[in-house]
Design a protein around this motif. Sequence first.
Motif, PDB file in Angstrom:
ATOM      1  N   GLU A  20       0.837  -1.214   0.000  1.00  0.00           N
ATOM      2  CA  GLU A  20       0.000   0.000   0.000  1.00  0.00           C
ATOM      3  C   GLU A  20       0.868   1.258   0.000  1.00  0.00           C
ATOM      4  O   GLU A  20       0.569   2.243  -0.688  1.00  0.00           O
ATOM      5  CB  GLU A  20      -0.910  -0.026   1.225  1.00  0.00           C
ATOM      6  CG  GLU A  20      -1.842   1.171   1.334  1.00  0.00           C
ATOM      7  CD  GLU A  20      -2.692   1.128   2.589  1.00  0.00           C
ATOM      8  OE1 GLU A  20      -3.293   2.162   2.919  1.00  0.00           O
ATOM      9  OE2 GLU A  20      -2.745   0.069   3.264  1.00  0.00           O
ATOM     10  N   LEU A  21       1.960   1.220   0.765  1.00  0.00           N
ATOM     11  CA  LEU A  21       2.859   2.373   0.848  1.00  0.00           C
ATOM     12  C   LEU A  21       3.515   2.658  -0.497  1.00  0.00           C
ATOM     13  O   LEU A  21       3.561   3.809  -0.951  1.00  0.00           O
ATOM     14  CB  LEU A  21       3.926   2.111   1.913  1.00  0.00           C
ATOM     15  CG  LEU A  21       5.009   3.188   2.079  1.00  0.00           C
ATOM     16  CD1 LEU A  21       4.407   4.459   2.635  1.00  0.00           C
ATOM     17  CD2 LEU A  21       6.126   2.688   2.978  1.00  0.00           C
ATOM     18  N   ILE A  22       4.034   1.627  -1.161  1.00  0.00           N
ATOM     19  CA  ILE A  22       4.740   1.830  -2.422  1.00  0.00           C
ATOM     20  C   ILE A  22       3.770   2.250  -3.530  1.00  0.00           C
ATOM     21  O   ILE A  22       4.114   3.063  -4.396  1.00  0.00           O
ATOM     22  CB  ILE A  22       5.506   0.552  -2.807  1.00  0.00           C
ATOM     23  CG1 ILE A  22       6.610   0.285  -1.758  1.00  0.00           C
ATOM     24  CG2 ILE A  22       6.125   0.673  -4.194  1.00  0.00           C
ATOM     25  CD1 ILE A  22       7.399  -0.959  -1.977  1.00  0.00           C
ATOM     26  N   GLU A  23       2.541   1.729  -3.488  1.00  0.00           N
ATOM     27  CA  GLU A  23       1.540   2.172  -4.460  1.00  0.00           C
ATOM     28  C   GLU A  23       1.217   3.652  -4.269  1.00  0.00           C
ATOM     29  O   GLU A  23       0.999   4.386  -5.244  1.00  0.00           O
ATOM     30  CB  GLU A  23       0.278   1.320  -4.337  1.00  0.00           C
ATOM     31  CG  GLU A  23       0.450  -0.094  -4.883  1.00  0.00           C
ATOM     32  CD  GLU A  23      -0.783  -0.948  -4.666  1.00  0.00           C
ATOM     33  OE1 GLU A  23      -1.651  -0.537  -3.855  1.00  0.00           O
ATOM     34  OE2 GLU A  23      -0.880  -2.033  -5.283  1.00  0.00           O
ATOM     35  N   ASP A  24       1.215   4.098  -3.010  1.00  0.00           N
ATOM     36  CA  ASP A  24       1.004   5.524  -2.731  1.00  0.00           C
ATOM     37  C   ASP A  24       2.173   6.355  -3.263  1.00  0.00           C
ATOM     38  O   ASP A  24       1.982   7.443  -3.818  1.00  0.00           O
ATOM     39  CB  ASP A  24       0.845   5.735  -1.219  1.00  0.00           C
ATOM     40  CG  ASP A  24       0.680   7.199  -0.859  1.00  0.00           C
ATOM     41  OD1 ASP A  24      -0.261   7.845  -1.365  1.00  0.00           O
ATOM     42  OD2 ASP A  24       1.517   7.715  -0.076  1.00  0.00           O
ATOM     43  N   ILE A  25       3.408   5.836  -3.122  1.00  0.00           N
ATOM     44  CA  ILE A  25       4.591   6.538  -3.649  1.00  0.00           C
ATOM     45  C   ILE A  25       4.515   6.627  -5.164  1.00  0.00           C
ATOM     46  O   ILE A  25       4.817   7.667  -5.764  1.00  0.00           O
ATOM     47  CB  ILE A  25       5.880   5.813  -3.204  1.00  0.00           C
ATOM     48  CG1 ILE A  25       6.058   5.923  -1.683  1.00  0.00           C
ATOM     49  CG2 ILE A  25       7.091   6.388  -3.921  1.00  0.00           C
ATOM     50  CD1 ILE A  25       7.220   5.132  -1.150  1.00  0.00           C
ATOM     51  N   ALA A  26       4.104   5.534  -5.822  1.00  0.00           N
ATOM     52  CA  ALA A  26       3.970   5.536  -7.280  1.00  0.00           C
ATOM     53  C   ALA A  26       2.957   6.581  -7.735  1.00  0.00           C
ATOM     54  O   ALA A  26       3.168   7.277  -8.740  1.00  0.00           O
ATOM     55  CB  ALA A  26       3.565   4.150  -7.768  1.00  0.00           C
ATOM     56  N   ALA A  27       1.866   6.721  -6.968  1.00  0.00           N
ATOM     57  CA  ALA A  27       0.856   7.732  -7.318  1.00  0.00           C
ATOM     58  C   ALA A  27       1.419   9.133  -7.155  1.00  0.00           C
ATOM     59  O   ALA A  27       1.186  10.027  -7.985  1.00  0.00           O
ATOM     60  CB  ALA A  27      -0.378   7.541  -6.441  1.00  0.00           C
ATOM     61  N   ARG A  28       2.197   9.351  -6.084  1.00  0.00           N
ATOM     62  CA  ARG A  28       2.818  10.670  -5.874  1.00  0.00           C
ATOM     63  C   ARG A  28       3.797  11.001  -6.998  1.00  0.00           C
ATOM     64  O   ARG A  28       3.907  12.152  -7.408  1.00  0.00           O
ATOM     65  CB  ARG A  28       3.561  10.697  -4.534  1.00  0.00           C
ATOM     66  CG  ARG A  28       2.697  10.676  -3.297  1.00  0.00           C
ATOM     67  CD  ARG A  28       3.568  11.004  -2.095  1.00  0.00           C
ATOM     68  NE  ARG A  28       2.885  10.800  -0.840  1.00  0.00           N
ATOM     69  CZ  ARG A  28       3.391  11.154   0.341  1.00  0.00           C
ATOM     70  NH1 ARG A  28       4.606  11.704   0.395  1.00  0.00           N
ATOM     71  NH2 ARG A  28       2.721  10.952   1.457  1.00  0.00           N
TER      72      ARG A  28
ATOM     73  N   GLY B  36       3.559  10.092  -9.975  1.00  0.00           N
ATOM     74  CA  GLY B  36       2.890  10.208 -11.266  1.00  0.00           C
ATOM     75  C   GLY B  36       3.140   9.037 -12.195  1.00  0.00           C
ATOM     76  O   GLY B  36       3.087   9.182 -13.417  1.00  0.00           O
ATOM     77  N   ILE B  37       3.434   7.857 -11.608  1.00  0.00           N
ATOM     78  CA  ILE B  37       3.674   6.663 -12.416  1.00  0.00           C
ATOM     79  C   ILE B  37       2.351   5.922 -12.595  1.00  0.00           C
ATOM     80  O   ILE B  37       1.774   5.396 -11.634  1.00  0.00           O
ATOM     81  CB  ILE B  37       4.720   5.755 -11.751  1.00  0.00           C
ATOM     82  CG1 ILE B  37       6.048   6.506 -11.619  1.00  0.00           C
ATOM     83  CG2 ILE B  37       4.920   4.466 -12.548  1.00  0.00           C
ATOM     84  CD1 ILE B  37       7.112   5.752 -10.866  1.00  0.00           C
ATOM     85  N   THR B  38       1.868   5.879 -13.789  1.00  0.00           N
ATOM     86  CA  THR B  38       0.578   5.249 -14.073  1.00  0.00           C
ATOM     87  C   THR B  38       0.760   3.776 -14.433  1.00  0.00           C
ATOM     88  O   THR B  38       1.819   3.357 -14.903  1.00  0.00           O
ATOM     89  CB  THR B  38      -0.114   5.970 -15.241  1.00  0.00           C
ATOM     90  OG1 THR B  38       0.744   5.926 -16.397  1.00  0.00           O
ATOM     91  CG2 THR B  38      -0.409   7.417 -14.883  1.00  0.00           C
ATOM     92  N   GLY B  39      -0.311   2.996 -14.182  1.00  0.00           N
ATOM     93  CA  GLY B  39      -0.259   1.576 -14.507  1.00  0.00           C
ATOM     94  C   GLY B  39       0.748   0.806 -13.678  1.00  0.00           C
ATOM     95  O   GLY B  39       1.296  -0.188 -14.149  1.00  0.00           O
TER      96      GLY B  39
END
Length: 314
Positions: free
Chosen positions: A155-163, A165-168
């Motif tokens: 969950e943490l790394i998915e939040d970092i990816a969203a911050r 701007g990495i899509t998919g």
Amino acid sequence: MTEPKTSGKRNLSEISITSSAASPNPKRFENWEADTNMAINKTMDSEFEMTIPDFELEGIDPTIAKGFHMICINLKHSLAAGFKEIRTSMLAAIETKHLEREKQENAQKEIIFNLGVKQDDNNQQLRRDTVVLSGPKIEECITKANPSSDDNIKELIEDIAARCGITGFDFDNTISETFTTKNKRNIVVKFVTYRMKDKFYQRRVKMKSQDRSERIYLNEYLTAYRSRIFYNCRKLVRMKIIPQAWSYDGNIFIRLMDNTVMKIKDIRKLMAIINDMMIEQRSTIPKPGGINLEEIHMDLENEQQCLCEMLLTI
């Protein structure tokens, strides 16, 4: 009949030559530098002594007795000079041997140091696709009831990816391994590919948050040796000796005041930079309350010694 006087009679065997200092024995030396100085002080301050009695030999012409007396004096000076020359030669040989040994030891240390640096290069190459996450948000994640849970980290790394701007983003196909460091304050993330790791690293500035509790820092996972070097570079930045220091792809770079960029592989380069500043500082009028570059140089020398010892354990 009166007994002849014998108090003034001496045999030639009574004439003795003595030295108050023994010649140094190189085989006994364990610490060449200390023992060499000790030998020099001991021998150079010594004086050769020779007892030359006054001759009152019966039946000997006074002129002959006086001549023999002069021969003894000349012998004393000749032997003293000879012993002094021998001592000087021995001490010079000891000093030469000491310098040769010191040169050999330094050459061996340099070889070991270079081998250690190459081994560290290999270790850093294995971390090329790895980053380390730190910050208040990371510590909060680790201190949860089940810090080893993959769900929390996912969950943490998915939040970092969203911050960033990495899509998919797909955690299962992107992340190969995660684990916490020994101090239980950071999370190490190993990506499947270097390309994905570099994408996160290039966009790390987007993770900055105004809320301190939400801050996350993404840095390269450097070896202990490179971390120490990077720490000292950042220390010079905080002291405003250099304007910038950063790492990229496991390499450490600094920017000098003249905008020159240098790659730093060991502390000796930082020492050379500080030494150049010291030379420049001596040619100018010192400012009150200025930075003590000599103290910084000494600290870097100690740090270099610690790093050399660290490389021996790699």
